[in-house]
Design a protein around this motif. Structure first.
Motif, PDB file in Angstrom:
ATOM      1  N   ALA A   1     -39.402 -14.297  51.572  1.00  0.00           N
ATOM      2  CA  ALA A   1     -38.919 -14.030  52.922  1.00  0.00           C
ATOM      3  C   ALA A   1     -37.858 -15.037  53.351  1.00  0.00           C
ATOM      4  N   ALA A   2     -37.868 -16.211  52.743  1.00  0.00           N
ATOM      5  CA  ALA A   2     -36.891 -17.248  53.090  1.00  0.00           C
ATOM      6  C   ALA A   2     -35.584 -17.090  52.327  1.00  0.00           C
ATOM      7  N   ARG A   3     -35.509 -16.127  51.442  1.00  0.00           N
ATOM      8  CA  ARG A   3     -34.310 -15.924  50.632  1.00  0.00           C
ATOM      9  C   ARG A   3     -33.553 -14.675  51.081  1.00  0.00           C
ATOM     10  N   GLU A   4     -32.266 -14.668  50.814  1.00  0.00           N
ATOM     11  CA  GLU A   4     -31.475 -13.475  51.065  1.00  0.00           C
ATOM     12  C   GLU A   4     -31.862 -12.394  50.062  1.00  0.00           C
ATOM     13  N   THR A   5     -31.832 -11.163  50.533  1.00  0.00           N
ATOM     14  CA  THR A   5     -32.176 -10.050  49.660  1.00  0.00           C
ATOM     15  C   THR A   5     -31.110  -9.895  48.570  1.00  0.00           C
ATOM     16  N   SER A   6     -31.591  -9.733  47.355  1.00  0.00           N
ATOM     17  CA  SER A   6     -30.713  -9.538  46.195  1.00  0.00           C
ATOM     18  C   SER A   6     -31.429  -8.612  45.228  1.00  0.00           C
ATOM     19  N   PRO A   7     -30.722  -8.096  44.228  1.00  0.00           N
ATOM     20  CA  PRO A   7     -31.429  -7.279  43.227  1.00  0.00           C
ATOM     21  C   PRO A   7     -32.618  -8.008  42.607  1.00  0.00           C
TER      22      PRO A   7
ATOM     23  N   ASP B   1     -32.252  -1.242  49.469  1.00  0.00           N
ATOM     24  CA  ASP B   1     -32.396  -2.385  48.560  1.00  0.00           C
ATOM     25  C   ASP B   1     -32.683  -1.918  47.135  1.00  0.00           C
ATOM     26  N   ALA B   2     -33.518  -0.902  47.001  1.00  0.00           N
ATOM     27  CA  ALA B   2     -33.815  -0.367  45.675  1.00  0.00           C
ATOM     28  C   ALA B   2     -32.573   0.232  45.034  1.00  0.00           C
ATOM     29  N   GLU B   3     -31.782   0.915  45.819  1.00  0.00           N
ATOM     30  CA  GLU B   3     -30.553   1.510  45.282  1.00  0.00           C
ATOM     31  C   GLU B   3     -29.610   0.438  44.766  1.00  0.00           C
ATOM     32  N   ARG B   4     -29.486  -0.682  45.495  1.00  0.00           N
ATOM     33  CA  ARG B   4     -28.597  -1.761  45.059  1.00  0.00           C
ATOM     34  C   ARG B   4     -29.108  -2.452  43.795  1.00  0.00           C
ATOM     35  N   SER B   5     -30.401  -2.333  43.538  1.00  0.00           N
ATOM     36  CA  SER B   5     -30.976  -2.992  42.364  1.00  0.00           C
ATOM     37  C   SER B   5     -30.774  -2.199  41.080  1.00  0.00           C
ATOM     38  N   PHE B   6     -30.437  -0.904  41.214  1.00  0.00           N
ATOM     39  CA  PHE B   6     -30.259  -0.062  40.028  1.00  0.00           C
ATOM     40  C   PHE B   6     -28.912   0.652  40.084  1.00  0.00           C
ATOM     41  N   PRO B   7     -27.818  -0.093  40.043  1.00  0.00           N
ATOM     42  CA  PRO B   7     -26.501   0.538  40.139  1.00  0.00           C
ATOM     43  C   PRO B   7     -26.140   1.370  38.915  1.00  0.00           C
ATOM     44  N   THR B   8     -26.684   1.017  37.774  1.00  0.00           N
ATOM     45  CA  THR B   8     -26.365   1.744  36.536  1.00  0.00           C
ATOM     46  C   THR B   8     -27.275   2.955  36.367  1.00  0.00           C
ATOM     47  N   ALA B   9     -28.584   2.735  36.465  1.00  0.00           N
ATOM     48  CA  ALA B   9     -29.534   3.842  36.271  1.00  0.00           C
ATOM     49  C   ALA B   9     -29.543   4.784  37.459  1.00  0.00           C
TER      50      ALA B   9
END
Length: 527
Positions: free
Chosen positions: A66-72, A90-98
């Motif tokens: 919670a103390a971190r910025e959201t990232s893949p 957030d889920a979409e940004r984590s799977f840009p290829t698939a």
């Protein structure tokens, strides 16, 4: 971090994991791009939160996220390690290829009624070291009790735990042609075996387990693993292998209505009959010279030692004389402790009525067979070459702390088997003529009473392997100290007899058996 503990989450349905090669390759690319590794995930929340996760609590890890910025990377950790839902964006940004739709179709994620994305599986990085060096994989298994918030389902496919890492470390790091992984589960032993084998056949009674194992092999780009459905040795009837590895479903479970029967740990037999069946079947499926490394449980019955029961299984097995057998009991639990361990493992909480009912069922089951305890340990087997006989018959308890074994005990297993073969062709005359040297990890401890010149206790200490500690008298200590490969055993014994004024034949009769034990333990090596 946008992840939060799920509320009102619908009942978890075990997913169907599908292996589309294009989608799986794309998922792997996204995991790699996000830096989804053991080191980076641990760094997200630190050692204290990681230890808390190991104890079954994710609050500290969630606070760190919670103390971190959201990232893949934070999204993947929240989804697949903590088992929490995330925002769809957030889920979409984590799977840009698939693409999120591809991951949903593969069965790793699902969407909730509120639009958030939920994990359907546990997917986490795994790092290891073996004799080929360091490696890492991503491993899919079913969501655990922490993520589900309920007891596990009976078709649960287990991920990597202490038993699986123990067995992977026991695998002999010698190249072979074919390996059988009996009861593969999520496929972790098959993946490890493939590093030292041309082909691996992995079996399981669970089709879901095979589907997940297939996905894990594809996700990590590992080929050469053939998956077969069936119980025990049925899928490989008539076939032989250079190596067999197995973490079989050995957990002793009452055969009573209302007691969950988990496929990953319960073989459906009474008591320890599953382990007995597997051990008796090894000889029919090992090539000459082939080895097996397994884990198992065995019962202690009133008046009957557990290791004696295991010894009888081998003694009564067909072609038992062809086998080297080495059984190491690492721990033993009393019936209540054993029952409580495995009831908690299934996710049933102490203090609940369900828990008490299950403990009662386990204790009834043990009482019916007069079980006084359950041993856990390792089993190592080697089949002799044609016309040969097994030389090793060792059934022992090794409860002490293991030595330093960064890559596991596989190399130790190989050295013990080689030592047994060497000792088998060296009678006392040949041993006396041999030249031995002290292994590089052996040291000596001496303890003295204050003011005394002579030691009261001498101990030989093994730094690797099983970390054995061998009490020595002055004669044995002098013998080991002189083993530098230059002099023969007979010459060393003769010199010690002359210096100490003892009878040489008597000293030889005393030292040769102990020298054999030290060779078998890997503390003395043929020069």
């Amino acid at each position: 971090m946008s992840a939060a503990v799920p509320t009102g989450q619908p009942h978890h349905v075990l997913p169907t994991v599908t292996t589309d090669p294009v989608v799986v390759a794309a998922i792997a690319a996204d995991l790699d791009a996000a830096g989804f590794t053991v080191e980076r995930v641990d760094a997200l929340w630190g050692a204290e939160a990681a230890a808390s996760l190991h104890r079954g609590t994710r609050v500290a890890a969630l606070r760190a996220l919670a103390a971190r910025e959201t990232s893949p990377l934070t999204t993947l950790a929240a989804l697949f390690v903590l088992g929490l839902p995330v925002a769809r964006s957030d889920a979409e940004r984590s799977f840009p290829t698939a693409g999120l739709d591809g991951v949903l179709a593969a069965g790793l994620l699902r969407t909730g009624d509120d639009g958030r994305v939920f994990p359907t599986v546990d997917l986490r990085p795994y790092a290891f070291v073996d004799d080929l060096g360091a490696g890492s994989w991503w491993v899919v298994s079913d969501l655990g009790e922490l993520a589900l918030g309920t007891a596990l389902g009976e078709e649960h496919v287990l991920g990597i735990g202490g038993a699986s890492t123990t067995l992977s470390g026991l695998q002999v790091p010698v190249r072979v042609r074919r390996v059988l992984d009996l009861g593969t589960g999520c496929g972790i032993q098959a993946l490890h075996a493939r590093r030292f084998a041309d082909q691996v056949v992995a079996t399981d009674i669970s089709q879901r387990a095979l589907d997940i194992a297939r996905f894990n092999a594809a996700l990590n780009g590992v080929d050469g693993i053939e998956l077969r459905l069936g119980s025990l040795f049925e899928p490989v009837a008539g076939e032989r292998f250079d190596r067999i590895v197995s973490n079989p479903p050995f957990v002793i479970t009452p055969r009573r209505e209302g007691v969950p029967s988990y496929e990953y740990r319960d073989g459906g037999m009474v008591g320890d009959a599953l382990v007995e069946t597997v051990l008796r079947g090894l000889v029919d499926h090992l090539e000459p010279g082939g080895t097996a490394q397994l884990l198992g449980n065995w019962e202690y019955h009133w008046g009957v030692d557990g290791l004696d029961r295991v010894r009888s299984w081998f003694a009564d097995a067909p072609a038992a004389s062809e086998l080297d057998t080495w059984v190491v009991e690492r721990e033993r639990e009393d019936p209540p402790a054993y029952a409580e361990t495995w009831i908690r493992d299934g996710g049933t909480k102490p203090g609940t009525p369900e828990y008490d009912v299950l403990v009662d069922a386990w204790l009834d089951d043990f009482a019916a067979r007069r079980v006084t305890g359950v041993g856990f340990g390792y089993v190592v087997v080697r089949r002799a070459q044609p016309g040969g006989t097994g030389q090793l018959r060792r059934f022992e308890r090794v409860p002490e702390t293991l030595g330093s074994n960064p890559a596991g005990l596989g190399a130790t297993v190989a050295r013990v088997l080689d030592a047994a073969a060497w000792l088998g062709v060296h009678d006392d005359e040949a041993l006396a003529a041999a030249h031995l040297r002290v292994a590089g990890d052996v040291t000596e401890e001496r303890h003295y009473w204050p003011g005394n010149d002579d030691p009261t206790v001498i101990t030989l200490v093994q730094g690797g392997g099983f970390g054995r500690r061998v009490d020595a008298d002055t004669a044995l200590a002098a013998f080991v100290g002189a083993c530098d490969g230059e002099l023969s055993v007979a010459a060393i014994v003769g010199a010690i007899a002359q210096i100490t004024g003892v009878d040489e034949d008597a000293l030889r009769a005393d030292l040769l058996p102990r020298a054999r034990d030290l060779v078998l333990d890997g503390m003395l090596l043929p020069a």
